[in-house]
Design an enzyme around this catalytic site. Sequence first.
Site, PDB file in Angstrom:
ATOM      1  N   GLY A  33     -31.511  89.965 -51.615  1.00 23.06           N
ATOM      2  CA  GLY A  33     -31.773  88.586 -51.207  1.00 23.06           C
ATOM      3  C   GLY A  33     -31.448  87.565 -52.278  1.00 23.06           C
ATOM      4  CG  HIS A  36     -25.207  84.825 -55.136  1.00 23.97           C
ATOM      5  ND1 HIS A  36     -24.083  85.622 -55.092  1.00 23.97           N
ATOM      6  CD2 HIS A  36     -26.135  85.537 -55.843  1.00 23.97           C
ATOM      7  CE1 HIS A  36     -24.295  86.733 -55.770  1.00 23.97           C
ATOM      8  NE2 HIS A  36     -25.550  86.725 -56.217  1.00 23.97           N
ATOM      9  N   GLY A  38     -21.417  85.507 -53.840  1.00 23.41           N
ATOM     10  CA  GLY A  38     -21.027  86.896 -54.124  1.00 23.41           C
ATOM     11  C   GLY A  38     -21.411  87.795 -52.960  1.00 23.41           C
ATOM     12  CG  HIS A  39     -25.527  88.443 -52.102  1.00 24.50           C
ATOM     13  ND1 HIS A  39     -26.300  87.489 -52.731  1.00 24.50           N
ATOM     14  CD2 HIS A  39     -25.854  89.619 -52.684  1.00 24.50           C
ATOM     15  CE1 HIS A  39     -27.070  88.078 -53.638  1.00 24.50           C
ATOM     16  NE2 HIS A  39     -26.819  89.367 -53.637  1.00 24.50           N
ATOM     17  CD  GLN A  63     -32.965  98.100 -57.357  1.00 25.09           C
ATOM     18  OE1 GLN A  63     -32.806  98.629 -56.266  1.00 25.09           O
ATOM     19  NE2 GLN A  63     -32.050  97.300 -57.889  1.00 25.09           N
ATOM     20  CE  LYS A 152     -23.714  89.531 -62.275  1.00 20.68           C
ATOM     21  NZ  LYS A 152     -24.871  90.383 -62.437  1.00 20.68           N
ATOM     22  CG  ASP A 153     -24.773  94.627 -60.023  1.00 17.45           C
ATOM     23  OD1 ASP A 153     -25.533  94.378 -60.958  1.00 17.45           O
ATOM     24  OD2 ASP A 153     -24.622  93.839 -59.062  1.00 17.45           O
ATOM     25  CG  LEU A 187     -21.567  83.189 -57.984  1.00 14.48           C
ATOM     26  CD1 LEU A 187     -21.368  83.012 -56.482  1.00 14.48           C
ATOM     27  CD2 LEU A 187     -22.086  81.894 -58.575  1.00 14.48           C
ATOM     28  CB  SER A 188     -26.613  86.810 -61.146  1.00 20.59           C
ATOM     29  OG  SER A 188     -27.887  87.424 -61.224  1.00 20.59           O
TER      30      SER A 188
HETATM   31  P1  AMP Z   1     -28.215  92.228 -55.442  1.00 20.17           P
HETATM   32  O1  AMP Z   1     -28.757  91.389 -54.333  1.00 20.17           O
HETATM   33  O2  AMP Z   1     -28.146  91.518 -56.750  1.00 20.17           O
HETATM   34  O3  AMP Z   1     -28.854  93.593 -55.514  1.00 20.17           O
HETATM   35  O4  AMP Z   1     -26.685  92.481 -55.079  1.00 20.17           O
HETATM   36  C1  AMP Z   1     -26.306  92.995 -53.837  1.00 20.17           C
HETATM   37  C2  AMP Z   1     -24.837  93.301 -53.876  1.00 20.17           C
HETATM   38  O5  AMP Z   1     -24.109  92.104 -54.181  1.00 20.17           O
HETATM   39  C3  AMP Z   1     -24.477  94.305 -54.966  1.00 20.17           C
HETATM   40  O6  AMP Z   1     -23.468  95.186 -54.485  1.00 20.17           O
HETATM   41  C4  AMP Z   1     -23.959  93.433 -56.075  1.00 20.17           C
HETATM   42  O7  AMP Z   1     -23.045  94.090 -56.934  1.00 20.17           O
HETATM   43  C5  AMP Z   1     -23.258  92.355 -55.276  1.00 20.17           C
HETATM   44  N1  AMP Z   1     -23.106  91.144 -56.087  1.00 20.17           N
HETATM   45  C6  AMP Z   1     -24.055  90.493 -56.795  1.00 20.17           C
HETATM   46  N2  AMP Z   1     -23.525  89.456 -57.460  1.00 20.17           N
HETATM   47  C7  AMP Z   1     -22.198  89.441 -57.163  1.00 20.17           C
HETATM   48  C8  AMP Z   1     -21.091  88.615 -57.545  1.00 20.17           C
HETATM   49  N3  AMP Z   1     -21.239  87.583 -58.365  1.00 20.17           N
HETATM   50  N4  AMP Z   1     -19.872  88.904 -57.040  1.00 20.17           N
HETATM   51  C9  AMP Z   1     -19.707  89.955 -56.199  1.00 20.17           C
HETATM   52  N5  AMP Z   1     -20.705  90.781 -55.805  1.00 20.17           N
HETATM   53  C10 AMP Z   1     -21.924  90.520 -56.280  1.00 20.17           C
END
Ligand code: AMP
Length: 282
Positions: A33, A36, A38-39, A63, A152-153, A187-188
């Site tokens: 959640g 952004h 990226g998601h 985690q 990103k990860d 983005l994060s």
């Molecule tokens: P998260 O919500 O941070 O656990 O991320 C969910 C998914 O979105 C994971 O596969 C992340 O690697 C991906 N993600 C997060 N930030 C970015 C980004 N800036 N660009 C591309 N993918 C992203």
Amino acid sequence: MALRVFKSKAEIEDQISMLKRQGIKIGFVPTMGALHKGHEALIEKSAVENDIAICSIFVNPTQFNDKKDFGNYPRNLQNDIAILDKTRCSFLFAPDETEMYEPGAKILNIDLNGLDKVMEGFHRPGHFAGVVTVVDRLFKIINPHSAYFGEKDFQQLAIIRLMASKLHPAINIVGLPTIREPDGLALSSRNQRLSNEERKNAPVIFKSMNDARASKNKITVSEIKSGVISNIESFPVFKVEYIEIADAETLKSVYDISESKNLRIFIAVQTSSVRLIDNIEF
Ligand code: AMP
């Protein structure tokens, strides 16, 4: 198709088995959640490559090795639903903790070939065991044709590829490039918690990695790393937790760039309240 929100595992499983009987191809994007761009890029790709795109939002307690980080993690489901409404996501699975973990639930214990022992795995003990546990559970519920993850990860992506090859060989794992702010900051969801000063200076992380790459044939790996650390730490708000130049497949650090043809540079930076990670091809 208008977005449908499921909190119940049984309900989304019913819907999915119906769709699967009709031969519908499912793309899946697991997230925590605070959505952004990226998601959104992952969701868009998943919608383009499949008949329907499903996204999950679950801030996975297993985690987080740091309870404070878990408590502070941004949560705003209504806002996320408003964002998803504008994407091509058809189903959102947003379970609560009891839906994902039965009392006494066990952490998945599989051999990850040492990928989980370095970098994020070394600095966040237990982190990847929690990640593979929740992704395995989500894969069993959603049973997608393809699942989409961000570079990103990068270490997480490598670990999920390995976990899926062992436990879910039918699921196609797709990795997509990191989406950045115009100034280069990846983005994060955690960026929301940067102070103004930290946010203003955070592009130094991406810039230093690019400078490092530009100097790769001129100085040694150890000099490259020290250069990145001194650039980033010239801002007293930042402390480099680790910087590694490592093989993109084994994630093993190299001491000389001739050791591998497929290298990446990985970095984790601690600020006053947030840990930022980033990586690029080297
Ligand atoms: P998260 O919500 O941070 O656990 O991320 C969910 C998914 O979105 C994971 O596969 C992340 O690697 C991906 N993600 C997060 N930030 C970015 C980004 N800036 N660009 C591309 N993918 C992203």
